[in-house]
Scaffold this active site. Structure first.
Site, PDB file in Angstrom:
ATOM      1  N   ASP A  64       0.822  -1.230   0.000  1.00  0.00           N
ATOM      2  CA  ASP A  64       0.000   0.000   0.000  1.00  0.00           C
ATOM      3  C   ASP A  64       0.848   1.269   0.000  1.00  0.00           C
ATOM      4  O   ASP A  64       0.594   2.190   0.781  1.00  0.00           O
ATOM      5  CB  ASP A  64      -0.931   0.030   1.217  1.00  0.00           C
ATOM      6  CG  ASP A  64      -1.612  -1.280   1.500  1.00  0.00           C
ATOM      7  OD1 ASP A  64      -1.894  -2.022   0.549  1.00  0.00           O
ATOM      8  OD2 ASP A  64      -1.870  -1.573   2.685  1.00  0.00           O
ATOM      9  N   GLU A  81     -11.193  -1.081  -3.492  1.00  0.00           N
ATOM     10  CA  GLU A  81     -10.504  -0.342  -2.419  1.00  0.00           C
ATOM     11  C   GLU A  81      -9.378   0.478  -3.038  1.00  0.00           C
ATOM     12  O   GLU A  81      -9.262   0.591  -4.254  1.00  0.00           O
ATOM     13  CB  GLU A  81      -9.937  -1.334  -1.395  1.00  0.00           C
ATOM     14  CG  GLU A  81      -8.944  -2.325  -1.992  1.00  0.00           C
ATOM     15  CD  GLU A  81      -8.619  -3.476  -1.071  1.00  0.00           C
ATOM     16  OE1 GLU A  81      -9.345  -3.677  -0.078  1.00  0.00           O
ATOM     17  OE2 GLU A  81      -7.638  -4.202  -1.363  1.00  0.00           O
TER      18      GLU A  81
END
Length: 321
Positions: A34, A204
């Site tokens: 991420d 997401e």
């Protein structure tokens, strides 16, 4: 024999020089996911998730570079000791500079309902390398609204100076207005606090880029634990859309790596120079938390469409700001 030795030495020297001119992928050792890229001053920064079982995923390291090739690790810039309400699964940083301070948005606790404590928090420091301290002493976003789990937050500053928080898991994405001090969320003109802006196939990992007065909204699709994780995008004239999915721009390559997703984009020195920073999984490695941070060029065609990224082992060439 002497000539053969000299040839081998020349080949090795050339290979070493090439290694120094390109970043290589992954960018640094360790399991990190991420990644949030940023440019502060004359340095590139990356703030990733420390990829580990949720009970161990309780701190963040940062990495900085002056040339995209050599990266310095800044360990433990934020941890659960500073965030008293966080007890598991701290992830997906978004770090921005605002009014001389640096603000670190993060998700924590992986809440599954509105009776659990957790959500999106924000920490502050006077240096990108921290140490960061809790700004509020509680989550900024603590509820599941419009079906969006409060995770994967991205702070975005529009051309008029207004800051927005774009976030959401479980296949839903919200946008809300941030107060200038980041201590609260402001209502929109119609009185609503959160607006849903979920495009087709969204899962997401939202990210927003403004280029040539166009807004590029990107997100992750597929399952983060599997090989089909990928990134798609849409383009609009406003931060609010409407968002019509264009297509995928980042995905697995069976010759390089799998599960390429949850990305960010940084702008380089050139007028139209961009880099995509993302995580992926080494070939043959199915460990849930075995993710590494990588970088490649992000290119646009003459019509402003994003050219699908070819993920590489080489990474990018040395480039100072």
């Amino acid at each position: 024999m002497k000539n053969l030795f000299l040839i081998v030495c020349a080949i090795l020297a050339s290979a070493t020089g090439m290694a120094q001119r390109t970043s290589g992928n992954p960018l640094f050792e360790g399991w990190y996911a991420d990644p949030e890229g940023a440019v502060f001053g004359n340095k590139y920064w990356i703030f990733p998730t420390y990829s580990a079982p949720y009970g161990e995923q309780l701190h963040f390291d940062a990495f900085s570079s002056s040339d995209l090739v050599h990266w310095e690790k800044h360990p433990d810039v934020l941890n659960s000791k500073a965030i008293k309400w966080a007890w598991q699964a701290m992830w997906a940083p978004s770090v921005v500079e605002n009014n001389g301070n640096y603000y670190f948005f993060f998700g924590a606790n992986d809440i599954q309902n509105n009776n659990q404590e957790g959500g999106i928090g924000v920490a502050v420091a006077d240096n990108p390398a921290g140490p960061y301290r809790d700004l509020l002493g509680k989550p900024l976003v603590a509820q599941i609204v419009n079906g969006a789990q409060p995770i994967d937050q991205f702070a975005f500053k529009d051309a008029d100076g207004q800051w927005y928080l774009i976030y959401g898991g479980w296949g839903h994405c919200n946008i809300c207005r941030l107060a200038s001090d980041f201590k609260s969320i402001l209502p929109f003109d119609d009185g609503t606090i959160y607006r849903e802006m979920t495009p087709e196939n969204y899962v997401e990992g939202p990210f927003m880029l403004r280029r040539n007065d166009k807004y590029y909204f990107m997100w992750s699709e597929g399952g983060w634990g599997g090989p089909n994780y990928s990134v798609a995008y849409a383009v609009a004239d406003s931060v609010f859309g409407p968002w019509k999915r264009v297509g995928k721009i980042l995905q697995s390559d069976p010759d390089v790596a799998t599960g390429a997703g949850h990305h960010s984009v940084i702008k380089g020195k050139g007028r139209d120079e961009y880099y995509i920073i993302y995580h992926r999984r080494p070939l043959g490695d199915t460990g849930r938390d075995h993710r590494v941070t990588c970088i490649d060029k992000l290119l646009f065609d003459k019509d402003g469409n994003i050219i699908p990224v070819k993920i590489t082992k080489e990474g990018v060439r040395k480039r100072k700001l």
